[in-house]
Design a protein around this motif. Structure first.
Motif, PDB file in Angstrom:
ATOM      1  N   UNK A 151     -35.480  39.249  60.748  1.00 35.44           N
ATOM      2  CA  UNK A 151     -35.167  38.097  61.597  1.00 35.44           C
ATOM      3  C   UNK A 151     -34.752  36.889  60.751  1.00 35.44           C
ATOM      4  N   UNK A 152     -33.856  36.113  61.279  1.00 41.65           N
ATOM      5  CA  UNK A 152     -33.493  34.816  60.701  1.00 41.65           C
ATOM      6  C   UNK A 152     -33.126  33.903  61.854  1.00 41.65           C
ATOM      7  N   UNK A 153     -32.458  32.825  61.578  1.00 41.93           N
ATOM      8  CA  UNK A 153     -31.985  31.947  62.653  1.00 41.93           C
ATOM      9  C   UNK A 153     -30.495  31.695  62.493  1.00 41.93           C
ATOM     10  N   UNK A 154     -29.866  31.373  63.614  1.00 41.42           N
ATOM     11  CA  UNK A 154     -28.456  31.015  63.542  1.00 41.42           C
ATOM     12  C   UNK A 154     -28.273  29.736  62.724  1.00 41.42           C
ATOM     13  N   UNK A 155     -29.272  28.858  62.773  1.00 41.80           N
ATOM     14  CA  UNK A 155     -29.204  27.655  61.956  1.00 41.80           C
ATOM     15  C   UNK A 155     -29.134  27.968  60.484  1.00 41.80           C
ATOM     16  N   UNK A 156     -29.870  29.004  60.065  1.00 40.23           N
ATOM     17  CA  UNK A 156     -29.842  29.393  58.651  1.00 40.23           C
ATOM     18  C   UNK A 156     -28.471  29.919  58.261  1.00 40.23           C
ATOM     19  N   UNK A 157     -27.870  30.714  59.142  1.00 43.05           N
ATOM     20  CA  UNK A 157     -26.540  31.249  58.829  1.00 43.05           C
ATOM     21  C   UNK A 157     -25.523  30.119  58.733  1.00 43.05           C
ATOM     22  N   UNK A 158     -25.574  29.209  59.678  1.00 43.21           N
ATOM     23  CA  UNK A 158     -24.630  28.090  59.670  1.00 43.21           C
ATOM     24  C   UNK A 158     -24.890  27.188  58.467  1.00 43.21           C
ATOM     25  N   UNK A 159     -26.151  27.055  58.067  1.00 37.12           N
ATOM     26  CA  UNK A 159     -26.473  26.249  56.881  1.00 37.12           C
ATOM     27  C   UNK A 159     -25.856  26.857  55.625  1.00 37.12           C
ATOM     28  N   UNK A 160     -25.810  28.184  55.553  1.00 35.47           N
ATOM     29  CA  UNK A 160     -25.129  28.823  54.422  1.00 35.47           C
ATOM     30  C   UNK A 160     -23.649  28.457  54.411  1.00 35.47           C
ATOM     31  N   UNK A 161     -23.018  28.466  55.594  1.00 38.34           N
ATOM     32  CA  UNK A 161     -21.618  28.033  55.661  1.00 38.34           C
ATOM     33  C   UNK A 161     -21.498  26.598  55.171  1.00 38.34           C
ATOM     34  N   UNK A 162     -22.408  25.762  55.647  1.00 38.54           N
ATOM     35  CA  UNK A 162     -22.374  24.345  55.317  1.00 38.54           C
ATOM     36  C   UNK A 162     -22.545  24.113  53.821  1.00 38.54           C
ATOM     37  N   UNK A 163     -23.432  24.861  53.193  1.00 41.06           N
ATOM     38  CA  UNK A 163     -23.595  24.745  51.741  1.00 41.06           C
ATOM     39  C   UNK A 163     -22.289  25.055  51.020  1.00 41.06           C
ATOM     40  N   UNK A 164     -21.584  26.096  51.466  1.00 39.01           N
ATOM     41  CA  UNK A 164     -20.315  26.453  50.839  1.00 39.01           C
ATOM     42  C   UNK A 164     -19.274  25.365  51.000  1.00 39.01           C
ATOM     43  N   UNK A 165     -19.201  24.794  52.208  1.00 42.50           N
ATOM     44  CA  UNK A 165     -18.241  23.714  52.451  1.00 42.50           C
ATOM     45  C   UNK A 165     -18.590  22.494  51.608  1.00 42.50           C
ATOM     46  N   UNK A 166     -19.873  22.186  51.494  1.00 43.22           N
ATOM     47  CA  UNK A 166     -20.287  21.056  50.662  1.00 43.22           C
ATOM     48  C   UNK A 166     -19.970  21.310  49.189  1.00 43.22           C
ATOM     49  N   UNK A 167     -20.190  22.536  48.725  1.00 38.30           N
ATOM     50  CA  UNK A 167     -19.853  22.872  47.336  1.00 38.30           C
ATOM     51  C   UNK A 167     -18.374  22.628  47.056  1.00 38.30           C
ATOM     52  N   UNK A 168     -17.547  22.845  48.070  1.00 32.55           N
ATOM     53  CA  UNK A 168     -16.109  22.621  47.908  1.00 32.55           C
ATOM     54  C   UNK A 168     -15.745  21.153  48.088  1.00 32.55           C
ATOM     55  N   UNK A 169     -16.390  20.487  49.031  1.00 35.37           N
ATOM     56  CA  UNK A 169     -16.000  19.128  49.396  1.00 35.37           C
ATOM     57  C   UNK A 169     -16.497  18.076  48.416  1.00 35.37           C
ATOM     58  N   UNK A 170     -17.694  18.256  47.892  1.00 31.84           N
ATOM     59  CA  UNK A 170     -18.288  17.218  47.045  1.00 31.84           C
ATOM     60  C   UNK A 170     -17.464  16.889  45.793  1.00 31.84           C
ATOM     61  N   UNK A 171     -16.896  17.884  45.094  1.00 36.09           N
ATOM     62  CA  UNK A 171     -16.135  17.539  43.875  1.00 36.09           C
ATOM     63  C   UNK A 171     -14.762  16.935  44.130  1.00 36.09           C
ATOM     64  N   UNK A 172     -14.281  16.984  45.388  1.00 31.42           N
ATOM     65  CA  UNK A 172     -12.903  16.567  45.641  1.00 31.42           C
ATOM     66  C   UNK A 172     -12.684  15.086  45.361  1.00 31.42           C
ATOM     67  N   UNK A 173     -13.675  14.267  45.664  1.00 27.22           N
ATOM     68  CA  UNK A 173     -13.496  12.829  45.423  1.00 27.22           C
ATOM     69  C   UNK A 173     -13.286  12.542  43.947  1.00 27.22           C
ATOM     70  N   UNK A 174     -14.091  13.146  43.104  1.00 28.51           N
ATOM     71  CA  UNK A 174     -13.939  12.947  41.668  1.00 28.51           C
ATOM     72  C   UNK A 174     -12.624  13.490  41.149  1.00 28.51           C
ATOM     73  N   UNK A 175     -12.203  14.627  41.680  1.00 25.88           N
ATOM     74  CA  UNK A 175     -10.940  15.220  41.247  1.00 25.88           C
ATOM     75  C   UNK A 175      -9.774  14.318  41.624  1.00 25.88           C
ATOM     76  N   UNK A 176      -9.769  13.835  42.839  1.00 25.17           N
ATOM     77  CA  UNK A 176      -8.657  13.001  43.309  1.00 25.17           C
ATOM     78  C   UNK A 176      -8.534  11.718  42.508  1.00 25.17           C
ATOM     79  N   UNK A 177      -9.663  11.156  42.064  1.00 20.72           N
ATOM     80  CA  UNK A 177      -9.619   9.903  41.311  1.00 20.72           C
ATOM     81  C   UNK A 177      -9.267  10.104  39.843  1.00 20.72           C
TER      82      UNK A 177
END
Length: 401
Positions: A151-177
């Motif tokens: 058993x798990x939760x749908x929140x946990x699955x979506x949180x995994x997606x969210x972690x991946x998106x954050x891993x991609x999104x967080x460095x973009x500001x530094x890269x762009x500058x």
């Protein structure tokens, strides 16, 4: 732009298009000419507005003439000089080389695309944060190697997606500058600029002025040090990886025999009207499958750098980066559409969990091993893990707003 070979290409608009690239090269020439005039190197009468020099049909002419010298800059400069007065024509492009103009224009185009990607990523973070919170305790079946696991939760699955998106999104500001200008001159030594300015400091000041005008980072010449390009490619692949994970999960969960999720707006079939195809997921996965190999080409080109200007490796980057960039922008838009319209069937998720065999076997083993009574819900630290991701996402939204 449109591309029958890549459905959705129109969503990238003019980003990294031939027209945008041509405009960016003109903008580089304009910024350099202005810098020469402001520094008192070129006379005031050399100043000119280059933005109105080109006409309809010039893009095709520049493209055809670029076959002669192997890049479009020589053809563009020749055209600009032909249509400028004598003072402007004399000073246009002085101190630059073709690679300076082309590399800087590539960076300008990539920066504009990265801004679009970053905006889409931020929207995805907000949407996924809401979804993960809403379904934080919604029970569902975890699957490993395609089979029922625990058993798990749908929140946990979506949180995994969210972690991946954050891993991609967080460095973009530094890269762009930190995207760098390129102004090394014929051999990357600033020789011509030094002669024009009368000193090394003056040459560096011209390069810095070019960067400031184009809103890029000042940089020393990097003609055959191509990490500026590979970092852009890697950032885009990281985005596509994260989005591909989401798309794969949604496509699997939307199978009728699972039915736990579906796209808000599926696609149809030309022959089977009963189908509701997960088209957004399919097109996102397409981008994720192709992004890595495109970035690998950028790395192969970087590794093949030679001398002070590479013979073919540099040339291989341009179309590769253009294709990767446009594909990534399209995937960004598709992913935002996917997560924004995602429909979740909680009852189906619960039914699949109830129907899965053998889910209590590990729980029984843990009870025997520890001698403690089993907890009512065998979900471990799921709530803590989801909470940590939600906190991270909220910090990101706060810092990026």
């Amino acid at each position: 732009m449109t591309d029958l070979f890549w459905p959705g290409d129109h969503l990238a608009g003019d980003l990294m298009s031939d027209g945008a690239f041509l405009e960016a090269m003109v903008a580089v020439e304009q910024a350099w000419l202005d810098a020469l005039v402001r520094a008192g190197i070129a006379p005031p009468e050399a100043r000119a507005d280059l933005s109105g020099v080109l006409a309809d049909g010039d893009l095709g002419a520049v493209a055809r003439r670029s076959d002669v010298d192997g890049n479009p800059v020589s053809a563009l400069v020749a055209l600009l000089r032909e249509r400028s007065d004598a003072a402007t024509a004399r000073w246009l492009h002085r101190g630059l080389t073709s690679q300076d103009v082309l590399d800087t224009a590539l960076i300008v185009c990539a920066r504009d695309a990265l801004e679009k990607i970053a905006d889409e990523g931020a929207e995805q973070v907000r949407t996924l944060t809401d979804l993960a919170e809403k379904h934080r305790a919604t029970p569902t079946l975890a699957r490993t190697l395609t089979q029922a696991a625990l058993p798990t939760t749908l929140g946990a699955r979506i949180a995994h997606w969210l972690d991946g998106v954050l891993d991609a999104a967080e460095p973009l500001a530094g890269l762009r500058s930190s995207l760098p200008v390129q102004a090394g001159g014929a051999a990357g030594t600033l020789a011509a600029a030094t002669e024009l300015a009368g000193s090394v400091d003056g040459a560096v000041a011209l390069s810095d002025a070019l960067a400031e005008h184009l809103h890029l980072a000042p940089a020393l010449p990097w003609h055959t040090t191509r990490s500026a390009i590979t970092r852009i490619g890697d950032a885009m692949v990281t985005c596509c990886d994260a989005w591909g994970h989401i798309a794969s999960d949604v496509a699997t969960a939307s199978r009728p025999e699972i039915g736990e999720m579906c796209e808000g707006r599926g696609g149809g079939s030309s022959t089977m009207p009963h189908k509701n195809n997960p088209v957004r997921s399919v097109l996102i996965r397409r981008a994720a499958v192709t992004a890595g190999p495109l970035a690998a080409t950028l790395h192969a080109a970087s590794a093949a750098s030679v001398d002070e200007r590479s013979d073919g490796a540099w040339h291989a980057e341009w179309a590769t980066l253009r294709t990767l960039t446009r594909h990534t922008v399209v995937a960004a838009v598709h992913t935002t559409e996917l997560v924004s319209g995602l429909q979740i069937d909680e009852d189906r998720a619960a039914a699949n969990l109830d129907a899965a065999p053998g889910l209590l076997s590990e729980q029984r083993d843990m009870t025997e091993l520890t001698g403690r009574a089993a907890l009512p819900e065998y979900s471990g630290a799921v709530d803590r893990l989801v909470g940590a991701t939600l906190s991270r996402a909220r910090r990101f939204v706060k810092e990026s707003s």
